[in-house]
Motif scaffolding. Structure first.
Motif, PDB file in Angstrom:
ATOM      1  N   TRP A   1      32.357  44.651  46.045  1.00  0.00           N
ATOM      2  CA  TRP A   1      31.924  45.821  45.277  1.00  0.00           C
ATOM      3  C   TRP A   1      32.597  45.881  43.917  1.00  0.00           C
ATOM      4  O   TRP A   1      32.009  46.350  42.941  1.00  0.00           O
ATOM      5  CB  TRP A   1      32.199  47.108  46.068  1.00  0.00           C
ATOM      6  CG  TRP A   1      31.025  47.407  46.954  1.00  0.00           C
ATOM      7  CD1 TRP A   1      30.891  47.141  48.271  1.00  0.00           C
ATOM      8  CD2 TRP A   1      29.810  48.008  46.528  1.00  0.00           C
ATOM      9  NE1 TRP A   1      29.665  47.525  48.721  1.00  0.00           N
ATOM     10  CE2 TRP A   1      28.965  48.062  47.666  1.00  0.00           C
ATOM     11  CE3 TRP A   1      29.339  48.510  45.312  1.00  0.00           C
ATOM     12  CZ2 TRP A   1      27.690  48.598  47.614  1.00  0.00           C
ATOM     13  CZ3 TRP A   1      28.056  49.048  45.282  1.00  0.00           C
ATOM     14  CH2 TRP A   1      27.244  49.086  46.427  1.00  0.00           C
ATOM     15  N   ILE A   2      33.831  45.396  43.834  1.00  0.00           N
ATOM     16  CA  ILE A   2      34.470  45.359  42.517  1.00  0.00           C
ATOM     17  C   ILE A   2      33.639  44.518  41.551  1.00  0.00           C
ATOM     18  O   ILE A   2      33.372  44.914  40.412  1.00  0.00           O
ATOM     19  CB  ILE A   2      35.900  44.790  42.637  1.00  0.00           C
ATOM     20  CG1 ILE A   2      36.812  45.807  43.301  1.00  0.00           C
ATOM     21  CG2 ILE A   2      36.431  44.402  41.267  1.00  0.00           C
ATOM     22  CD1 ILE A   2      38.207  45.301  43.548  1.00  0.00           C
ATOM     23  N   PHE A   3      33.207  43.372  42.031  1.00  0.00           N
ATOM     24  CA  PHE A   3      32.444  42.522  41.128  1.00  0.00           C
ATOM     25  C   PHE A   3      31.108  43.161  40.758  1.00  0.00           C
ATOM     26  O   PHE A   3      30.629  43.026  39.625  1.00  0.00           O
ATOM     27  CB  PHE A   3      32.248  41.132  41.737  1.00  0.00           C
ATOM     28  CG  PHE A   3      33.469  40.268  41.606  1.00  0.00           C
ATOM     29  CD1 PHE A   3      34.377  40.144  42.656  1.00  0.00           C
ATOM     30  CD2 PHE A   3      33.725  39.606  40.417  1.00  0.00           C
ATOM     31  CE1 PHE A   3      35.496  39.362  42.514  1.00  0.00           C
ATOM     32  CE2 PHE A   3      34.852  38.828  40.281  1.00  0.00           C
ATOM     33  CZ  PHE A   3      35.755  38.693  41.326  1.00  0.00           C
ATOM     34  N   ILE A   4      30.511  43.856  41.747  1.00  0.00           N
ATOM     35  CA  ILE A   4      29.236  44.516  41.425  1.00  0.00           C
ATOM     36  C   ILE A   4      29.448  45.541  40.330  1.00  0.00           C
ATOM     37  O   ILE A   4      28.685  45.631  39.350  1.00  0.00           O
ATOM     38  CB  ILE A   4      28.646  45.186  42.685  1.00  0.00           C
ATOM     39  CG1 ILE A   4      28.196  44.114  43.663  1.00  0.00           C
ATOM     40  CG2 ILE A   4      27.493  46.095  42.314  1.00  0.00           C
ATOM     41  CD1 ILE A   4      27.651  44.667  44.939  1.00  0.00           C
ATOM     42  N   VAL A   5      30.484  46.321  40.510  1.00  0.00           N
ATOM     43  CA  VAL A   5      30.738  47.360  39.510  1.00  0.00           C
ATOM     44  C   VAL A   5      30.998  46.746  38.151  1.00  0.00           C
ATOM     45  O   VAL A   5      30.505  47.229  37.127  1.00  0.00           O
ATOM     46  CB  VAL A   5      31.923  48.241  39.966  1.00  0.00           C
ATOM     47  CG1 VAL A   5      32.419  49.101  38.822  1.00  0.00           C
ATOM     48  CG2 VAL A   5      31.496  49.119  41.132  1.00  0.00           C
ATOM     49  N   ILE A   6      31.795  45.656  38.130  1.00  0.00           N
ATOM     50  CA  ILE A   6      32.057  45.006  36.838  1.00  0.00           C
ATOM     51  C   ILE A   6      30.761  44.597  36.170  1.00  0.00           C
ATOM     52  O   ILE A   6      30.560  44.848  34.967  1.00  0.00           O
ATOM     53  CB  ILE A   6      32.973  43.775  37.026  1.00  0.00           C
ATOM     54  CG1 ILE A   6      34.360  44.195  37.470  1.00  0.00           C
ATOM     55  CG2 ILE A   6      33.039  42.965  35.744  1.00  0.00           C
ATOM     56  CD1 ILE A   6      35.303  43.037  37.738  1.00  0.00           C
ATOM     57  N   SER A   7      29.857  43.967  36.921  1.00  0.00           N
ATOM     58  CA  SER A   7      28.629  43.505  36.258  1.00  0.00           C
ATOM     59  C   SER A   7      27.783  44.687  35.796  1.00  0.00           C
ATOM     60  O   SER A   7      27.166  44.633  34.728  1.00  0.00           O
ATOM     61  CB  SER A   7      27.835  42.563  37.152  1.00  0.00           C
ATOM     62  OG  SER A   7      27.606  43.147  38.403  1.00  0.00           O
ATOM     63  N   LEU A   8      27.752  45.774  36.576  1.00  0.00           N
ATOM     64  CA  LEU A   8      26.983  46.923  36.108  1.00  0.00           C
ATOM     65  C   LEU A   8      27.604  47.516  34.865  1.00  0.00           C
ATOM     66  O   LEU A   8      26.908  47.912  33.916  1.00  0.00           O
ATOM     67  CB  LEU A   8      26.915  47.996  37.215  1.00  0.00           C
ATOM     68  CG  LEU A   8      25.874  47.740  38.302  1.00  0.00           C
ATOM     69  CD1 LEU A   8      26.050  48.745  39.430  1.00  0.00           C
ATOM     70  CD2 LEU A   8      24.477  47.829  37.737  1.00  0.00           C
ATOM     71  N   VAL A   9      28.917  47.541  34.846  1.00  0.00           N
ATOM     72  CA  VAL A   9      29.597  48.132  33.689  1.00  0.00           C
ATOM     73  C   VAL A   9      29.329  47.317  32.436  1.00  0.00           C
ATOM     74  O   VAL A   9      29.008  47.857  31.375  1.00  0.00           O
ATOM     75  CB  VAL A   9      31.124  48.232  33.966  1.00  0.00           C
ATOM     76  CG1 VAL A   9      31.887  48.411  32.677  1.00  0.00           C
ATOM     77  CG2 VAL A   9      31.396  49.398  34.912  1.00  0.00           C
ATOM     78  N   VAL A  10      29.451  46.006  32.577  1.00  0.00           N
ATOM     79  CA  VAL A  10      29.199  45.215  31.349  1.00  0.00           C
ATOM     80  C   VAL A  10      27.757  45.357  30.901  1.00  0.00           C
ATOM     81  O   VAL A  10      27.467  45.374  29.700  1.00  0.00           O
ATOM     82  CB  VAL A  10      29.591  43.726  31.528  1.00  0.00           C
ATOM     83  CG1 VAL A  10      31.056  43.601  31.821  1.00  0.00           C
ATOM     84  CG2 VAL A  10      28.762  43.065  32.572  1.00  0.00           C
ATOM     85  N   ALA A  11      26.853  45.455  31.853  1.00  0.00           N
ATOM     86  CA  ALA A  11      25.461  45.664  31.446  1.00  0.00           C
ATOM     87  C   ALA A  11      25.330  46.983  30.704  1.00  0.00           C
ATOM     88  O   ALA A  11      24.672  47.061  29.653  1.00  0.00           O
ATOM     89  CB  ALA A  11      24.554  45.631  32.670  1.00  0.00           C
ATOM     90  N   GLY A  12      25.977  47.996  31.251  1.00  0.00           N
ATOM     91  CA  GLY A  12      25.923  49.292  30.587  1.00  0.00           C
ATOM     92  C   GLY A  12      26.518  49.232  29.196  1.00  0.00           C
ATOM     93  O   GLY A  12      25.971  49.799  28.233  1.00  0.00           O
ATOM     94  N   ILE A  13      27.643  48.511  29.063  1.00  0.00           N
ATOM     95  CA  ILE A  13      28.263  48.386  27.739  1.00  0.00           C
ATOM     96  C   ILE A  13      27.297  47.753  26.770  1.00  0.00           C
ATOM     97  O   ILE A  13      27.115  48.210  25.632  1.00  0.00           O
ATOM     98  CB  ILE A  13      29.563  47.566  27.839  1.00  0.00           C
ATOM     99  CG1 ILE A  13      30.625  48.336  28.613  1.00  0.00           C
ATOM    100  CG2 ILE A  13      30.058  47.193  26.457  1.00  0.00           C
ATOM    101  CD1 ILE A  13      31.887  47.557  28.822  1.00  0.00           C
ATOM    102  N   GLY A  14      26.650  46.686  27.223  1.00  0.00           N
ATOM    103  CA  GLY A  14      25.708  46.017  26.337  1.00  0.00           C
ATOM    104  C   GLY A  14      24.588  46.944  25.904  1.00  0.00           C
ATOM    105  O   GLY A  14      24.208  46.987  24.732  1.00  0.00           O
ATOM    106  N   MET A  15      24.056  47.690  26.872  1.00  0.00           N
ATOM    107  CA  MET A  15      22.954  48.578  26.518  1.00  0.00           C
ATOM    108  C   MET A  15      23.418  49.662  25.562  1.00  0.00           C
ATOM    109  O   MET A  15      22.727  50.011  24.600  1.00  0.00           O
ATOM    110  CB  MET A  15      22.380  49.216  27.794  1.00  0.00           C
ATOM    111  CG  MET A  15      21.603  48.187  28.614  1.00  0.00           C
ATOM    112  SD  MET A  15      21.347  48.697  30.305  1.00  0.00           S
ATOM    113  CE  MET A  15      20.117  49.955  30.098  1.00  0.00           C
TER     114      MET A  15
END
Lengths: 220, 844, 132
Positions: B692-706
């Protein structure tokens, strides 16, 4: 085939006549005389044929050779010679050199031929020392001595059986000769009429091709 | 139903043949051509669906065993090769044989004997082997090819329908669909082939069709150049692929997948640093994959390929052809997994490509080029997945990428169509009001590619990053993860930029006209009487013929005003508002949007096992379950078993207890160094939490990009220009694609031409010089001889002849008197002479 | 020519072989035929070579052919009496020679007429177109 008696006599008469006539043929000045001498020579030879028991050939000689060929010769002489001779008497023999050479060679030929005949005949005699005399070969008929042979019958049989191919070829040869002589002796006008060429066209052709005019007889 | 799969490639081929051969001659209408093309693909799709259903889910389902059509008689003895010498890989084969002999020996002994033996000596022969090579034409339906069949025919069907609307009015309508049908045939042969030679046939076929379709507008210089570039770059890859196929045949003696992989699985694994025959084969295969799937350094053709029509870009350069490399790598995963070096190479190149292309994409202005670089980047992600050993996830990403990338390409096509063939995003803006269907479907694709849960892109991308972090196949997995994460950020950024510039914000086309003819260059050319293709400045993208002067722009009050503003002379103008596309175009968009939204649920990862109560929910519908039998497991040295055993697979992946770092990285591949996932797990003591940590990281970076994208292009648009100025060198590098094309031009193209020029000079000066010199020598010689003949020999002859003639000629002339009797005299002489000679014997 | 021939014959008469000749003369056989034929032949040859008139030349040629015929017939008779099976061949030959002579005369005289039309002459020494 030793002839004897009357046959010998007639042989000599006709033989010498033939030679004499031949000589005169060659030496006659007038062409018509030449023709007539030739005719007599031919007739003499025909008689010699009869003496040699070739009656059929003798008849053919008279009919064809004399009656056909010589008559043709006479026609042509009339056509051609008369005009030429009207221009005056001219030499009948060739130039000196030609005549001399010819006579020399002919004498040589004579010597050669006589020598050859004599030599050959002695050889023949050794081959057939005793030829059957003519009397033994012919069966006497009921009526007596008949010298008419069956040669004609035999010649005809041979001609139509064993020599039939040459016979046919000879007839073709005669056909060719007929056609050839007709072609050779044509005049331009005859050629033109055969091809249905109109006279004006003929004149045009003549004008265009001067050589064509040579086919026309200059004198009619 | 499986036995009818041979119809699947055949129907598009027949459709293509009819369209191509008769379409122009018999003057088919557009409806007819489109009907034939779409109908053939639709039939193929239906047959594929039925076949896959009966293969995997039907009563006598054969899954997971591969189904070969030769089982039902469709097998055409294509190349009866005869005996071939199998002389490669003999050391590996000897080792395999030794192992086998050893095991046999051990199995034959009783347990007492076994415990008492200290050592065993076994031998193996290394005599040269030969095999009977027989290459047949038969199709194989197995889990991997079934997925690709469905993707190719299904997404292809949507794109075909779209193309009937997009290519409306084209003179070459029939040609387009003929080539597309041919492409479908080649792609299906590629994915359904049962041996290496068939895949190569399909490989070349799709390359050819790519060339034909990119160069569809063959009268345009840039399209012709792009198509040639694509084909040649592809060819370079094909060279490597061909060498690999030769290696396969020389090592295994067969080209059939089943034979090759059954033999290969027993071979020893070549670890990092060892380089054996299987590594060579894998290298050749990967070179081919680089060419076809546009990885570094053979990626240069894909952006230029956007010169082809948009449906072509969607089908070939997003969904199908470029994924052929992935298919091939996954198909030969046995061979790749035997070579740790090559796995590392694949992963690193994939990662490099991903970040490389992503950074270029953030500065491009052409909407299609952005999507093209996005494709290259996503392909890099897929290869990353394969490199770290997660082949199934790579294919999963192929599937979801096909959905959302094809969707976005078609959406871009719709935008371009609506904007009258304007492709520069700087002239668009605010289109969401004018093209709602396009907008909403595009949004689905955007969210998918950014990796937002629960859209399809999230599931696959997240799994890739997780597998990169936790891989035990290769070392440096954490680097791959880091690069992938950064690339994901860039992806989100530039896709948001695209959305903002295209659909949100102000309508920039109202200030300056946009559209195919809006270029000043085009207008100037048109005024001069030249055609649109004579414009001095090449403009981006596909530009079919349409009304001259057609563009979108400010609406004018009346005609005079319009003419005064534009000054184009008195020609007709098109509409001035961007319009929504016809249903033939937005319905496929809708279908693909639905797939982009729900398509990821076939791959719900194990992180959600608390919710779904299963590691891989969905039974056979789960992509991992479905595809696992195709993947080889290095630990068990066998292909993965189906269904129940997938637990063991998962366990083996995270086999070692994650307590100590020393054991954490240990696996069949030896110690693979620092493993990020294991380190995190060591910290958290919970596998679930790690995931779940990795999932959250990828969602966060996606959010940052957007968010960054929104910031730069929606809320503070001036920031874009400011930062571009501040980071001028970086911006220039990105905008100019890192000058790769220029470098290739200098290093490769121009050097090749120099070599060509040198060789030509050699040939023309030296070789031809020799030949010409010899010819000159001959001529000289002949002149000499001729001179001798003419002057010397002829001189002699002439002199002698003249002498004789002067001597003898009067003599002979004298003989020709013309006097016939002279001739007669000579005759008589001759006669006499003949007589004398004849009788000479008797006379003398 | 005539004189010459007569002189020759007379020579023969005055010669020694009087009795032989008389016997031979009284009983002529094959050789006499052949001699006559040969003489005719030579006369013909002489005529061909010496005369200027074309027609006479032709007639001399006829003489030559005739002499050959005589030769054939003589041998035919001789061979019959010596019992050869091919005795009649001579007569058959003669038939064909006559045929050929006739054909040749026809053609030849046609040529003469054509020649006369062209050159207006019958003297052979005037027809020397083939002179160098």
């Amino acid at each position: 085939m030793i002839l004897s008696g009357y046959e010998a006599l007639f042989f000599w008469i006709f033989g010498l006549a033939a030679i004499f006539a031949g000589l005169l043929t060659v030496m006659a000045r007038n062409a018509v005389h030449s023709a007539l001498f030739l005719i007599s020579s031919l007739v003499s030879v025909a008689a010699l044929f009869v003496l040699a028991r070739a009656e059929f050939i003798a008849g053919v000689q008279i009919l064809v050779y004399v009656g056909g060929v010589m008559v043709l010769f006479l026609f042509v002489i009339m056509l051609v010679n008369v005009g030429a001779e009207e221009r005056g008497r001219e030499e009948i023999f060739n130039n000196q050199r030609q005549v001399t050479a010819s006579l020399v060679f002919c004498l040589l030929l004579v010597g050669g031929v006589l020598y050859a005949v004599n030599r050959g005949y002695s050889g023949l005699q050794t081959l057939h020392p005793n030829p059957a005399s003519q009397d033994q070969l012919h069966a006497t008929s009921a009526t007596g001595s008949s010298q008419i042979t069956k040669d004609t019958e035999r010649v005809g049989g041979s001609l139509y059986r064993y020599a039939s191919l040459p016979f046919e070829i000879a007839s073709v040869l005669l056909l060719v000769a007929i056609i050839g002589s007709v072609m050779l002796a044509r005049t331009l006008r005859q050629e033109a009429s055969a091809d249905d060429v109109a006279p004006e066209v003929l004149q045009e052709e003549l004008a265009r091709d001067p050589l064509l005019a040579q086919l026309e007889p200059k004198s009619e | 139903m499986q036995k009818y799969i041979w119809l699947v490639p055949l129907l598009p081929l027949i459709g293509a043949a009819i369209n191509g051969l008769l379409g122009r001659k018999l003057r088919f209408s557009e409806t007819l051509i489109g009907g034939i093309a779409v109908g053939s693909v639709a039939l193929s799709f239906l047959i594929s669906v039925a076949a896959v259903y009966s293969y995997g889910f039907g009563g006598h389902a054969e899954w997971p065993k591969p189904y070969l059509t030769s089982q039902d008689g469709f097998s055409f003895n294509w190349i009866p090769g005869g005996a071939v010498r199998v002389n490669q890989g003999s050391e590996a084969r000897i080792q395999v044989e030794l192992q086998k002999n050893l095991e046999e020996r051990l199995a034959a002994m009783t347990p007492e004997e076994r415990s008492q033996t200290k050592g065993i000596i076994v031998g193996a022969s290394d005599s040269p082997r030969s095999a009977l090579l027989n290459i047949e034409w038969s199709y194989q339906l197995d889990p991997l090819s079934s997925i690709f069949m469905l993707i190719v025919t299904g997404v292809g069907l949507c794109i075909f329908v779209f193309a009937t609307g997009y290519m409306h009015g084209e003179a070459g309508f029939y040609r387009f669909f003929a080539y597309m049908g041919l492409f479908m045939f080649a792609m299906l042969v590629l994915v359904m082939g049962s041996n290496f030679v068939m895949i190569f046939v399909g490989w070349e076929g799709v390359g050819l069709c790519s060339y034909l379709l990119i160069g569809y507008y063959f009268d345009r210089q840039e399209a012709a150049n792009a198509s040639r570039k694509a084909f040649i770059t592809n060819r370079i890859g094909d060279f490597g692929f061909a060498l690999a196929i030769f290696g396969v045949i020389a090592t295994f003696g067969s080209a059939q997948y089943t034979d090759v992989f059954n033999q290969a699985k027993a071979y020893p694994i070549e670890l990092l640093g060892q380089w054996g025959i299987l590594s060579w084969i894998a290298l050749g295969l990967f070179v081919g994959a680089c060419g076809k799937s546009a990885q570094l350094p053979l990626h240069v053709w894909l952006p230029d390929a956007m010169a082809g029509p948009t449906p072509v870009s969607a089908l070939i350069h997003a969904a199908t052809m470029v994924t052929a490399g992935l298919y091939m790598v996954t198909r030969t995963n046995v061979i790749f997994q035997h070579s740790q070096t090559m796995l590392l190479v694949v992963a690193l190149i994939g990662a490099a490509t991903a970040i490389f292309a992503a950074t270029i994409g953030i500065t491009q202005n052409d909407i299609k080029k952005v999507l093209a670089y996005s494709t290259v980047s996503q392909l890099g992600f897929m290869f990353m997945a394969c490199g770290v050993g997660a082949f199934v996830i790579g294919i999963f990403h192929v599937m979801t990428h096909a959905f959302f990338k094809a969707l976005m390409f078609l959406g871009a096509g719709s935008v371009i169509h609506g904007m009258h063939h304007e492709q520069d995003m700087r002239r668009m803006g605010g289109l969401k009001r004018y093209m709602p269907y396009t907008y909403w479907t595009f949004m689905a694709g955007w969210l998918a590619i950014c990796g937002i849960i629960p859209f399809s892109g999230f599931w696959s991308k997240d799994e890739i990053l997780w597998n990169a972090a936790s891989t035990t196949h290769i070392p440096l997995g954490w680097i791959v993860w880091a690069i992938g994460t950064i690339a994901a950020t860039c992806t989100a950024f530039y896709m948001t930029r695209l959305m903002a510039m295209t659909f949100w914000g102000t309508e920039r086309f109202l200030e300056a006209p946009a559209g195919g003819e809006a270029d000043e260059a085009h207008a100037a050319a048109y005024d001069k009487g030249l055609t649109q293709h004579d414009a001095l400045r090449p403009s981006a993208g596909d530009r079919p013929r349409h009304e001259p002067g057609e563009h979108v722009g400010p609406v004018h009050e009346d005609v005079e005003d319009h003419l005064a503003t534009h000054g184009h002379g008195g020609h007709a103008h098109g509409a001035h508002r961007p319009h929504e596309s016809p249903p033939s175009m937005w319905v496929p968009l809708a279908v693909l949007a639905v797939l982009a939204v729900i398509g990821g649920f076939v791959g719900i990862g194990p992180a959600f096992r608390t919710v779904t109560r299963s590691e891989h929910p969905g039974g056979r519908l789960n992509i991992v379950t479905w595809l696992n039998p195709v993947i080889w497991n290095p630990s068990t040295r066998e292909f993965n078993a189906a269904e129940g055993a997938h637990e063991a697979v998962v366990e083996t992946e995270h086999a070692a207890p994650p307590t100590e770092g020393a054991e954490a990285g240990a696996s069949v591949y030896g110690h693979t160094g620092f493993n990020l996932a294991h380190s995190v797990e060591a910290a958290t003591h919970s596998e679930l939490a790690t995931e779940w940590i990795f999932i959250v990281i990828s969602l966060v970076v996606a959010g940052i990009g957007m968010l960054l994208g929104g910031l730069f292009y929606v809320w503070r648009p001036q920031l874009a220009a400011i930062w571009a100025q501040r980071l001028r060198p970086l911006y220039a590098a990105s905008y100019n694609k890192y000058w790769v094309d220029e470098f290739y031009g200098w290093a490769v193209t121009r050097r090749t031409m120099d070599v060509a020029r040198a060789v030509y000079a050699f040939d023309s000066r030296i070789v031809d010089g020799i030949v010409n010199g010899l010819a000159g020598l001959s001529r000289l010689f002949s002149r000499i001889v001729g001179g001798v003949d003419k002057y010397f020999v002829d001189g002699i002859v002439n002199t002698v002849a003249a002498f004789i003639m002067r001597l003898m000629s009067p003599l002979f002339r004298a003989a020709q008197t013309g006097f016939t009797q002279n001739y007669a005299l000579v005759m008589v002489l001759g006669l006499m002479a003949a007589v004398v000679i004849f009788f000479a014997r008797d006379i003398f | 020519m005539l004189n010459f021939t007569l002189a020759f014959l007379l020579q023969q008469v005055e010669d020694d072989r009087f009795a032989q000749m008389r016997h031979a003369a009284a009983n002529p056989d094959l050789s006499k035929f052949l001699v006559i034929g040969a003489l005719l032949f030579i006369i013909g040859v002489a005529g061909v070579l010496t005369r200027r008139n074309i027609i006479v030349i032709f007639m001399s040629i006829e003489l030559i052919l005739n002499a050959a015929n005589l030769n054939f017939i003589a041998f035919s008779r001789y061979l019959r009496e010596t019992g050869s099976a091919n005795a009649l061949a001579g007569q058959i030959f003669t038939v064909f020679i006559i045929v050929v002579a006739a054909a040749e005369a026809a053609i030849g005289l046609g040529i003469v007429i054509a020649l006369y039309r062209n050159k207006e002459t019958i003297w052979v020494d005037e027809i020397d177109l083939l002179k160098w």
